[in-house]
Design a protein around this motif. Sequence first.
Motif, PDB file in Angstrom:
ATOM      1  N   ASN A 187       0.793  -1.246   0.000  1.00  0.00           N
ATOM      2  CA  ASN A 187       0.000   0.000   0.000  1.00  0.00           C
ATOM      3  C   ASN A 187       0.820   1.288   0.000  1.00  0.00           C
ATOM      4  OD1 ASN A 187      -2.333  -1.693   0.344  1.00  0.00           O
ATOM      5  ND2 ASN A 187      -1.752  -1.866   2.499  1.00  0.00           N
ATOM      6  N   ILE A 188       1.915   1.281  -0.743  1.00  0.00           N
ATOM      7  CA  ILE A 188       2.647   2.542  -0.904  1.00  0.00           C
ATOM      8  C   ILE A 188       1.869   3.428  -1.859  1.00  0.00           C
ATOM      9  CG2 ILE A 188       4.647   3.538  -2.127  1.00  0.00           C
ATOM     10  CD1 ILE A 188       6.436   1.870  -0.680  1.00  0.00           C
ATOM     11  N   GLY A 189       1.804   4.698  -1.545  1.00  0.00           N
ATOM     12  CA  GLY A 189       1.153   5.625  -2.463  1.00  0.00           C
ATOM     13  C   GLY A 189       0.368   6.688  -1.731  1.00  0.00           C
ATOM     14  N   SER A 190      -0.502   7.354  -2.483  1.00  0.00           N
ATOM     15  CA  SER A 190      -1.263   8.459  -1.914  1.00  0.00           C
ATOM     16  C   SER A 190      -2.724   8.355  -2.303  1.00  0.00           C
ATOM     17  CB  SER A 190      -0.727   9.794  -2.443  1.00  0.00           C
ATOM     18  OG  SER A 190       0.546  10.056  -1.910  1.00  0.00           O
ATOM     19  N   LEU A 191      -3.587   8.876  -1.429  1.00  0.00           N
ATOM     20  CA  LEU A 191      -5.007   9.067  -1.738  1.00  0.00           C
ATOM     21  C   LEU A 191      -5.228  10.578  -1.829  1.00  0.00           C
ATOM     22  CD1 LEU A 191      -6.389   6.546   0.925  1.00  0.00           C
ATOM     23  CD2 LEU A 191      -6.288   6.154  -1.541  1.00  0.00           C
ATOM     24  N   ASP A 192      -6.356  10.970  -2.404  1.00  0.00           N
ATOM     25  CA  ASP A 192      -6.639  12.399  -2.558  1.00  0.00           C
ATOM     26  C   ASP A 192      -6.922  13.019  -1.192  1.00  0.00           C
ATOM     27  OD1 ASP A 192      -7.453  14.909  -3.182  1.00  0.00           O
ATOM     28  OD2 ASP A 192      -9.305  14.302  -4.195  1.00  0.00           O
ATOM     29  N   LYS A 193      -5.994  13.852  -0.724  1.00  0.00           N
ATOM     30  CA  LYS A 193      -6.145  14.380   0.640  1.00  0.00           C
ATOM     31  C   LYS A 193      -7.313  15.349   0.760  1.00  0.00           C
ATOM     32  CE  LYS A 193      -2.482  17.969   0.520  1.00  0.00           C
ATOM     33  NZ  LYS A 193      -3.111  19.107  -0.067  1.00  0.00           N
ATOM     34  N   ASN A 194      -7.801  15.871  -0.362  1.00  0.00           N
ATOM     35  CA  ASN A 194      -8.923  16.809  -0.311  1.00  0.00           C
ATOM     36  C   ASN A 194     -10.277  16.114  -0.358  1.00  0.00           C
ATOM     37  OD1 ASN A 194      -7.227  19.116  -0.256  1.00  0.00           O
ATOM     38  ND2 ASN A 194      -6.869  18.857  -2.448  1.00  0.00           N
ATOM     39  N   SER A 195     -10.274  14.807  -0.603  1.00  0.00           N
ATOM     40  CA  SER A 195     -11.527  14.072  -0.667  1.00  0.00           C
ATOM     41  C   SER A 195     -12.147  13.962   0.735  1.00  0.00           C
ATOM     42  CB  SER A 195     -11.251  12.686  -1.254  1.00  0.00           C
ATOM     43  OG  SER A 195     -12.413  11.917  -1.192  1.00  0.00           O
ATOM     44  N   GLU A 196     -13.479  14.081   0.788  1.00  0.00           N
ATOM     45  CA  GLU A 196     -14.180  14.084   2.081  1.00  0.00           C
ATOM     46  C   GLU A 196     -14.081  12.752   2.815  1.00  0.00           C
ATOM     47  OE1 GLU A 196     -15.231  16.420   3.799  1.00  0.00           O
ATOM     48  OE2 GLU A 196     -15.302  18.074   2.357  1.00  0.00           O
ATOM     49  N   ASP A 197     -13.900  11.649   2.063  1.00  0.00           N
ATOM     50  CA  ASP A 197     -13.867  10.337   2.729  1.00  0.00           C
ATOM     51  C   ASP A 197     -12.436   9.855   2.992  1.00  0.00           C
ATOM     52  OD1 ASP A 197     -13.240   9.900   0.115  1.00  0.00           O
ATOM     53  OD2 ASP A 197     -14.796   8.397  -0.262  1.00  0.00           O
ATOM     54  N   VAL A 198     -11.469  10.777   2.853  1.00  0.00           N
ATOM     55  CA  VAL A 198     -10.066  10.415   3.098  1.00  0.00           C
ATOM     56  C   VAL A 198      -9.539  11.178   4.312  1.00  0.00           C
ATOM     57  CG1 VAL A 198      -7.702  10.569   2.182  1.00  0.00           C
ATOM     58  CG2 VAL A 198      -9.558   9.793   0.697  1.00  0.00           C
ATOM     59  N   GLY A 199      -8.916  10.437   5.225  1.00  0.00           N
ATOM     60  CA  GLY A 199      -8.254  11.069   6.371  1.00  0.00           C
ATOM     61  C   GLY A 199      -6.749  10.941   6.193  1.00  0.00           C
ATOM     62  N   THR A 200      -6.018  12.022   6.436  1.00  0.00           N
ATOM     63  CA  THR A 200      -4.571  12.018   6.241  1.00  0.00           C
ATOM     64  C   THR A 200      -3.864  12.307   7.565  1.00  0.00           C
ATOM     65  OG1 THR A 200      -4.828  12.822   3.979  1.00  0.00           O
ATOM     66  CG2 THR A 200      -2.649  13.099   4.980  1.00  0.00           C
ATOM     67  N   GLY A 201      -2.896  11.479   7.884  1.00  0.00           N
ATOM     68  CA  GLY A 201      -2.061  11.714   9.061  1.00  0.00           C
ATOM     69  C   GLY A 201      -0.629  11.931   8.619  1.00  0.00           C
ATOM     70  N   LEU A 202      -0.058  13.032   9.067  1.00  0.00           N
ATOM     71  CA  LEU A 202       1.329  13.337   8.703  1.00  0.00           C
ATOM     72  C   LEU A 202       2.085  13.551  10.010  1.00  0.00           C
ATOM     73  CD1 LEU A 202       3.223  13.958   6.285  1.00  0.00           C
ATOM     74  CD2 LEU A 202       2.453  16.317   6.407  1.00  0.00           C
ATOM     75  N   VAL A 203       3.031  12.686  10.289  1.00  0.00           N
ATOM     76  CA  VAL A 203       3.783  12.810  11.542  1.00  0.00           C
ATOM     77  C   VAL A 203       5.277  12.641  11.276  1.00  0.00           C
ATOM     78  CG1 VAL A 203       1.914  12.031  13.069  1.00  0.00           C
ATOM     79  CG2 VAL A 203       3.495  10.365  12.115  1.00  0.00           C
TER      80      VAL A 203
END
Lengths: 145, 170
Positions: free
Chosen positions: A16-32
Amino acid sequence: MAYSEKLIDHYENPRNIGSLDKNSEDVGTGLVGAPACGDVMKLQIKVGADGLIEDAKFKTFGCGSAIASSSLVTEWVKGKTIDEAGTIKNTDIAKHLALPPVKIHCSVLAEDAIKAAIADYRAKTAKVDDPAKSTGKDESQAAAE
Amino acid sequence: MNHFARLGLPAALDLEPAALDRAYFALQRQWHPDRFVAKPPEERAKASTEAAALNDAYRTLKDPLSRAVYFAELKGVELPADGKTIDDPELLMEAMEAREELHEAGSAEAVHALAAKAREDMKNSLARLGSLFLRDDKPAIRKALLRLRYLDKFAEEARARRMNLERSSA
């Protein structure tokens, strides 16, 4: 230092390397990040209409243990509710991958990343569900860019 | 005793490298184990403790970034310890994008250019730290040091990537 087979497998064949659309309403993004070692980890979840996590992606720049920890977490959270995913503990990750003591902090990073992704998703859905706030949504999003 | 005091230097962000070297080598001679071979065990033990502390102080103060981090600690600015995470989106997004760019750089020249840019950025950021300390702006100092840590890591990764690329093209 001897690394476990599971750790090496996740490092050499990360899931599961990669990215999802961070602006999409059903996507949650964690950046640490872990500044002491210069690692940075992005973990994203996509939540389906049934409330289950249907997809998860990660991108990690760091050591092998950090990559393996985030890869494992994306695999674990798929098919779970966000509440279930939120119960993942760094000790579970460390145990599964048999991380050596000096690499425990990599599993902490992965736990914090999934928690941050869940928090981001919750913040987004709270905004959508609240009609008082949804009118000003476009401006607040534009300001956040 | 703090590292600056141990070397007999005023605690400061900027140190003249030659002055640091002079102070270190003079004290290193003073505490050298060879001078204590005939001395009683307590004195030998003290000399070896002093020599070790001196090396530690020199290592910390020699590198501008580690000196800045140490100086900040003396001024009460705490940075996250090993194993502690941060979630500053602006800082981390910048670090993430820089690392992606490095990952995608296909030639030693491209990597070299990115590394040169990072070094220039580090130099300028270190130079700007002084005014933040004058204002005693602790949150800004903390953020600038965290950003410098990521730039430092970037420079390290760029070196490794460049060596890999040069090896595979040789």
